[in-house]
Structure formats: structure tokens, C-alpha cells
Design an enzyme around this catalytic site. Structure first.
Site, PDB file in Angstrom:
ATOM      1  N   ASP A   1      39.014  23.545  20.189  1.00  0.00           N
ATOM      2  CA  ASP A   1      37.974  23.177  21.148  1.00  0.00           C
ATOM      3  C   ASP A   1      38.105  21.689  21.425  1.00  0.00           C
ATOM      4  OD1 ASP A   1      36.973  25.711  21.208  1.00  0.00           O
ATOM      5  OD2 ASP A   1      35.364  25.332  19.769  1.00  0.00           O
TER       6      ASP A   1
ATOM      7  N   ASP B   1      34.805  37.929  26.700  1.00  0.00           N
ATOM      8  CA  ASP B   1      33.907  37.914  25.540  1.00  0.00           C
ATOM      9  C   ASP B   1      33.138  39.222  25.568  1.00  0.00           C
ATOM     10  OD1 ASP B   1      34.771  35.364  25.026  1.00  0.00           O
ATOM     11  OD2 ASP B   1      33.008  34.362  25.854  1.00  0.00           O
TER      12      ASP B   1
END
Lengths: 254, 200
Positions: free
Chosen positions: A11, A130
Site C-alpha cells: 500500500d 472485492d
């Protein structure tokens, strides 16, 4: 034989790699170029960078990160997070990324997949999904957007198939039920998606030990497995995972 | 100086980044003059067979390339290898450079995912300067749905297994073609590029 891929995910916020659980207690984890070099040395097959920069005016920071990584690391890497247009894709790809991943923007505007694939080739377009269990869905899993905050009412398997038809070259599949739990990948979800499309599926979310990787490949029929925290917190190196996979007769790159 | 052929189809950044990294001198170009003057040619192919051929023709370098490829060390990558053959199932009716007899075919499989994406190993079929220091069985990065099927087995440099054993690299004198991406294949890939750059 084609090897199963192990993919560390980082990230990136404002040009730095960060780690944290569910966006809480986020800590600096280092320089993206240095970490990319480190994972490359460990034998990572690919890398994924997820831009979690909050403000859009700082997006160009990510383009700089991409171009610095591309000068030093010669394995494929994907960049996702906040990509909403063909122009966004172009910037990232021209900076030296091999693939871009789209998630929310693709759900809201599926033609983005198609436009990107026509412009840059399917091999550049990764559809990130997702998904979360929901028995009300036709195949039992629902697509979420906005980093897992917004249910869409879309069936995950149908969406994966549609994404393939629109020209996505790969699917990066994250189980929201498993993400952060260390209980292992959602094998049911992974297997269902992998069996419904003819493009590679990258399993993500929930890995906690070495056996989980093997299961993703053998039971989940994944083509690649992605993990973040076990690498950041140095629980395992890529090499540890590959040694274990080899022992369990899963083909991985030396 | 190496001419890196740019026919406008896509991104050559990963190739030029790798060449910068190994400190090779090159020029990204689509000019016939540059190709003639260059002492080596790297041809990274992106996109579809037919589009590549028509772009080369539009830029008036199709015939130049055909002539120059045999005169100096040449490395075709991915589609840049496929275009050396006569034709491709990807774009029927379109003639490639035709330096080698044979056809480019599509993977046919009900069980394997197409395109093949990822790292696969090479079986080295013959000795070559290009693969100096590269072990048999090394893994390289591939992304493709089509593969070259040469008539002449003698030009086959490497084979790779994906449902079938297909030709993943060719070598004929100083003409090389590789289906894998050396610029994306880590240390081993850089080694291959270095070997090519070092050819006399």
C-alpha cells in the site's frame, strides 16, 4: 510448466509504503523502491502497488514512484487504486508499470475495462474484485466497491465473467470475509471464480501461513497468490513460501 | 548503437529501462536511416500481428527491416519474434516478414488459461551466445496467446511447455527471436539482454 506466482502487495500513501490494519494505525513501512528491490531479491514473481493516497492532487506522486521502481526492478508490476480513466491508465503505464488494476471505477463504468483493453491490450488490464459472502446472490458472493465499504448488489461470479468478456486480462480476487483474518484464502470463492473464467485469477485476502498458499493453488485453483502483511511484518519471506510450495509439489519459479 | 524499433503500438519503457540499467547505448526509432546505421536491432513487439505489419509498412520500414535483420545482430521480442514468420492465425491473409518458414498459431486448449501469463521454464535446444550463462530450465516471463511454429527445427533455440511443447525462442546466426520478455524476467532476463548487447 507454468509456475504459480507469489505476489507481495504494497500500500502506498503519498509516495511511501505504509502498513496498518483496516486503515487504522497506519505506520510507515519504507521506501517503495527499496521494498520492491527487496521482494525482487527474495524471488517475488510480480509486485502490486496499491495507491491509497487520499487526495487526488497528490496522484502524481504515484507516477513518480512507478517510474523509479521501473528503473530498478525488472519483474512485472501492477498499480491500482484511484484509476478512473484511460488517461489515468496511460500515465501509470507510460511511467513503466506493466498492468493497472481497476475496481470501483470498473463497476461504475464497465466500459472502462473495454476501453483500456482496446488501447493497451488485455494483458495490461487487471480487474480487481472485492467479494463477500451473501447467500442472496446467485452464486453466493457479492461485489463490494470503495475499498470494501459499499455493497453493489452484483454477483461476483457474473461480474468476473463480464469483466473477462469486456477484455480484462486477469482477475485479482480479494475475499473481504478473509482479509486480515489470517485464516487462509477463501477457497470456495477462489475456486468458483477461477472455474468460471479462462483468464488467470490471483487469490488475495486472509493468508496466515505457508499451507494457505499451497491450498490457494491446489484447492482454490488460483494461478497466483497475493499477500501483504505477512511480508511487511517479516513473518515469511517469498523464499520461505516457495520452498514450502516446492516441497508440496506446487511448481514455482526457482 | 542499437536501434530499438518503435512502430507506435505501445510502451517500450520496460525495454529501454532495462537497456539503461545495463548501460547499453540505444536509440528508439522508426526511421529507415537509423535502422541502416545501427549496429544492432531490438524489435519489441506489442499488439496484434496484422497491426504490426501494417504499421511497419506505413512507416516504410517493412522492407528495410527485412534487409537489415540479416546483416546485424537482431533480437525480436514477443510479437517481434512472431513477425519474422510468414503468417499468423491472429491476422489471416497478412504476410509477416517471412524471414523464416512457418506459421504463428494460437494455443488450443480447453483446460489451460489463454493467454499464458507468468513464468515458465525454457528447455535449451542448442548452444547460443544469447543464452550464455543461462541455465537449462530457467524461468522467464511470458504473456501470449500465439506462438511461432517454425518449419525448420534447426532454428529452435528454446522450447517451453504449455499444453504442448512449443518454440519459445529461435536463433539463426545473429538473428534471435524470443517469445519471453527478457526485460521483465529479472536477473536472468538482464543477462540475456547483456549477452545480446555484447554480440560482435
Amino acid at each position: 510448466m507454468l509456475a504459480k506466482r507469489i505476489i507481495p502487495c504494497m500500500d502506498v500513501r503519498d509516495g511511501r509504503v505504509v502498513k496498518g490494519i483496516n486503515f487504522v494505525n497506519i505506520k510507515d513501512a519504507g521506501d517503495p523502491v527499496e521494498l520492491a528491490e527487496e521482494y525482487n531479491k527474495q524471488g517475488a514473481d510480480e509486485l502490486v502497488f496499491l495507491d491509497i493516497t487520499a487526495s487526488s492532487d497528490k496522484r502524481d506522486t504515484m507516477v513518480n514512484v512507478v517510474s523509479e521502481v521501473a528503473k530498478k526492478v525488472f519483474i512485472p508490476f501492477t498499480v491500482g487504486g484511484g484509476i478512473r480513466s484511460v488517461e489515468d491508465m496511460r500515465k501509470i503505464l507510460n511511467a513503466g508499470a506493466d498492468k493497472i488494476s481497476v475496481n470501483t471505477a470498473a463497476v461504475e463504468n464497465p466500459s472502462l475495462i473495454n476501453e483500456g483493453a482496446l488501447k493497451f491490450g488485455s494483458q495490461c488490464i487487471v480487474l480487481a474484485i472485492d467479494a463477500k459472502k451473501n447467500p442472496k446472490m446467485k452464486n453466493g458472493f457479492e461485489v463490494y466497491t470503495y475499498g470494501g465499504r459499499k455493497p453493489t448488489g452484483i454477483d461476483a461470479i457474473s461480474w468476473a465473467k463480464k469483466g473477462e468478456k469486456l477484455g480484462a486480462g486477469e482477475i485479482l480476487l480479494t475475499s473481504m470475509d478473509r482479509d486480515g483474518t489470517k485464516k487462509g484464502f477463501d477457497l470456495e470463492l477462489t475456486k468458483k471464480i477461477s472455474g468460471s473464467v479462462n483468464i488467470p485469477v490471483i487469490a488475495s485476502g486472509g493468508v496466515g501461513n505457508l499451507e494457505h498458499f499451497v491450498e490457494a493453488f491446489t484447492k482454490g485453483k488460483a494461478d497466483a497468490a497475493l499477500a501483504a502483511s505477512i511480508f511487511h511484518y517479516k513473518e515469511y519471506t517469498v523464499k520461505d513460501i516457495k520452498d514450502y510450495c516446492r516441497k508440496e509439489k506446487v511448481v514455482v519459479r526457482e | 548503437m542499437i536501434a530499438v524499433i518503435d512502430y507506435g503500438a505501445g510502451n517500450l519503457k520496460s525495454v529501454t529501462n532495462a537497456l539503461d540499467f545495463i548501460k547499453a547505448r540505444y536509440k528508439v526509432t522508426s526511421s529507415a536511416e537509423d535502422i541502416k546505421k545501427a549496429d544492432k536491432i531490438i524489435f519489441p513487439g506489442v499488439g496484434a500481428f496484422g497491426d504490426c505489419v501494417s504499421s511497419l509498412k506505413k512507416k516504410k520500414i517493412f522492407d528495410v527491416l527485412k534487409k537489415e535483420i540479416v546483416k546485424k545482430p537482431f533480437l525480436g521480442i514477443c510479437l517481434g519474434m512472431q513477425v519474422l514468420f510468414e503468417s499468423s492465425e491472429e491476422s489471416s491473409g497478412i504476410e509477416g516478414l517471412g524471414l523464416f518458414k512457418g506459421k504463428v498459431r494460437k494455443f488450443q486448449s480447453k483446460t489451460l488459461k489463454i493467454p499464458q501469463i507468468g513464468w515458465n521454464s525454457i528447455n535449451v535446444m542448442k548452444k547460443s551466445e544469447l543464452l550464455k550463462g543461462v541455465a537449462d530450465g530457467s524461468y522467464l516471463y511470458l504473456v501470449h496467446s500465439y506462438y511461432a511454429d517454425p518449419d525448420d527445427e534447426k532454428i529452435v533455440l528454446t522450447k517451453t511447455s504449455y499444453g504442448i511443447d512449443y518454440c519459445s525462442g529461435i536463433a539463426d546466426g545473429n538473428v534471435f527471436g524470443v517469445q519471453f520478455h527478457p526485460e521483465r524476467s529479472g536477473e536472468i532476463g538482464l543477462r540475456i539482454l547483456k549477452n545480446f548487447v555484447g554480440l560482435k
